[in-house]
Design an enzyme around this catalytic site. Structure first.
Site, PDB file in Angstrom:
ATOM      1  N   GLY A   1       0.778  -1.040  -0.132  1.00 10.50           N
ATOM      2  CA  GLY A   1       0.016  -0.043  -0.035  1.00 10.50           C
ATOM      3  C   GLY A   1       0.774   1.150  -0.037  1.00 10.50           C
ATOM      4  O   GLY A   1       2.038   1.123  -0.530  1.00 10.50           O
TER       5      GLY A   1
ATOM      6  N   GLU B   1     -18.304  10.813   0.625  1.00 10.85           N
ATOM      7  CA  GLU B   1     -17.938  10.817  -0.902  1.00 10.85           C
ATOM      8  C   GLU B   1     -18.907   9.547  -1.705  1.00 10.85           C
ATOM      9  O   GLU B   1     -19.525   9.931  -2.584  1.00 10.85           O
ATOM     10  CB  GLU B   1     -16.525  10.282  -1.054  1.00 10.85           C
ATOM     11  CG  GLU B   1     -15.362  11.627  -0.777  1.00 10.85           C
ATOM     12  CD  GLU B   1     -14.184  11.202  -0.722  1.00 10.85           C
ATOM     13  OE1 GLU B   1     -13.153  11.812  -0.715  1.00 10.85           O
ATOM     14  OE2 GLU B   1     -13.871   9.738  -0.649  1.00 10.85           O
TER      15      GLU B   1
END
Length: 458
Positions: A20, A180
């Site tokens: 990541g 979002e």
């Protein structure tokens, strides 16, 4: 089988678990090092995922490949880095060995653990089947399948109660991901799909955002939270704050709002309310006696190392770093990036027998997008909302995409969506026929929605 590098002539071997933001930034810095180092990056996937844009895959704005970059391609220029696709099961800190599936052992001199977090249902893991979270590509594709299949099923059914349930979408959690998701889902239903169906009016779809605290975006300044709330309301999102989810069963969400219990009947329920540490947190707790917080994150030292193990570092969302301010650093990409770069420099300094500095996070601000021309940005010295904040949010996210072709693809896709209001990645894949059958109540043991009276939210 063992891959060993521990001998006097071998360079210092750094093993990184997780590709990541934290793991990748550490690897890239170590790849540029002037110090003789060997680096091995281990990940279950062969790609780095740009998680901040997962919600756009879930709502059909982007395709999975637009926000994923193959790790081997990203790290190909660094000749001292090897990539291993595999799953780490255990760590032996005495032998300094990482144990993978298929009996592969990899020895290390320094170990960086950056495996992140997963969904947290606060002891109600049975909710995961009806309320999926959003952390992986598979999660995003699953959400996209559920969202689009709900509209397809609503187009076909003649049962008004069932149709209403199919047109209800509940997002649980009013943080950045929930805001979002809710805003983009409202744009999808109320604008993008508005002229594409014959028997349903997608503008009548209800998008309901549930937050347990008294405002959306609770980590943000109150002014920006209010601006986000008004932008969501303008998009047609219904907001329930100070509302605690007490049950999710038979596609009905039960809420406790003060002393009142409310229920919302919805086919599509999306979870954005909490996270817990990856299983590697427990491994570190068991093998290194590392101290864990209540969600399983590793409490680290001021140099990101584990207590009593100065050559083992934990970074990113898996780390609880509480040495700066009155609360742990947030689980956001900039924190992981800075920690990855810091640990790389720290290892370099130790190999050269220099005194490494303590980690200090530089907070450049927070960003969250609500919809078209609607975003909030907190740069500490200035707070912005609306069109300018949206433009800054767009620039920042494109800038941090890893590969050049990803930046170009996303810019073209966003430009096309901006001018046409279309979302070209609205593809239902995988178990779509099974999902439609389940939604329509055709399969044995199917939904009980048709027999349940919908309960309006007060």
């Amino acid at each position: 089988m063992s891959l060993s590098t521990q001998n006097e002539s071998a360079p210092h071997h750094v093993v990184i678990i997780g590709g990541g933001f934290g793991g990748l930034y550490a690897a890239q810095k170590l790849g540029k090092s002037k110090v003789p180092l060997k680096v091995t990056l281990i990940d279950k996937r062969n790609f780095h995922l740009f998680q901040p844009l997962l919600y756009q895959v879930a709502t059909g704005s982007l395709s999975p490949a637009d926000i994923a970059s193959p790790l081997r391609a990203v790290l190909a220029e660094y000749k001292n880095i090897s990539v291993v696709m595999g799953e780490v099961l255990d760590i032996d800190p005495q032998e300094q060995v990482v144990k993978l599936k298929n009996h592969l052992d990899i020895s290390y001199d320094s170990l960086i653990v950056a495996t992140g977090v997963s969904h947290h249902y606060f002891g109600n893991d049975q909710w995961s089947e009806q309320a999926p979270g959003l952390k992986t590509i598979e999660d995003a594709i699953n959400m996209r399948r559920r969202i689009l299949s709900a509209f397809e099923a609503a187009e076909k059914t003649h049962d008004p109660k069932f149709k209403e349930a199919l047109m209800n979408f509940v997002v649980i959690g009013g943080g950045p991901t929930g805001v979002e998701l809710a805003g983009t889902l409202a744009e999808l239903a109320h604008r993008t799909l508005s002229d594409e169906f014959t028997h349903i009016d997608t503008k009548k779809a209800r998008i309901i955002l549930i937050e347990g605290t008294d405002r959306v975006l609770p980590p943000y300044h109150a002014d920006l939270s209010e601006a986000a709330k008004q932008s969501l309301l303008k998009l047609g999102v219904e907001i329930k704050t100070s509302a605690m989810v007490t049950n999710i069963e038979d596609h009905v969400v039960t809420l406790k709002c003060g002393d009142q219990l409310d229920q919302i009947q919805a086919q599509t329920i999306l979870w954005a309310a909490g996270v817990k540490a990856s299983p590697m947190g427990k491994v570190l707790g068991d093998r290194l006696n590392a101290e864990l917080d209540r969600v399983g994150r590793v409490i680290v030292q001021s140099d990101m190392s584990v207590a009593n193990f100065p050559n083992v570092y934990v970074i990113g969302d898996l780390a609880n770093y509480h040495h700066q301010g009155d609360r742990p650093l947030p689980g956001v990409a900039p924190v992981a990036m800075q920690q990855g770069e810091y640990v790389a420099h720290h290892i370099e300094a130790k190999v050269q027998e220099k005194e490494p500095a303590k980690f200090k996070y530089w907070d450049f601000g927070s960003l969250a997008v609500i919809g078209r021309h609607e975003a909030v940005v907190d740069f500490k010295f200035i707070r912005l909302k609306g069109w300018l904040a949206w433009f800054i949010w767009t620039f920042v996210h494109v800038y941090y995409l890893i590969e050049f072709d990803n930046k170009l693809l996303v810019m073209v896709q966003w430009g096309w969506n901006y001018f046409t209001h279309r979302r070209g990645a609205r593809i239902i894949t995988g178990r779509y026929l099974q999902v439609l059958e389940e939604m329509e109540g055709i399969r044995a043991g199917g939904l009980s929605l048709e027999a349940r009276e919908p309960v309006e939210v007060a």
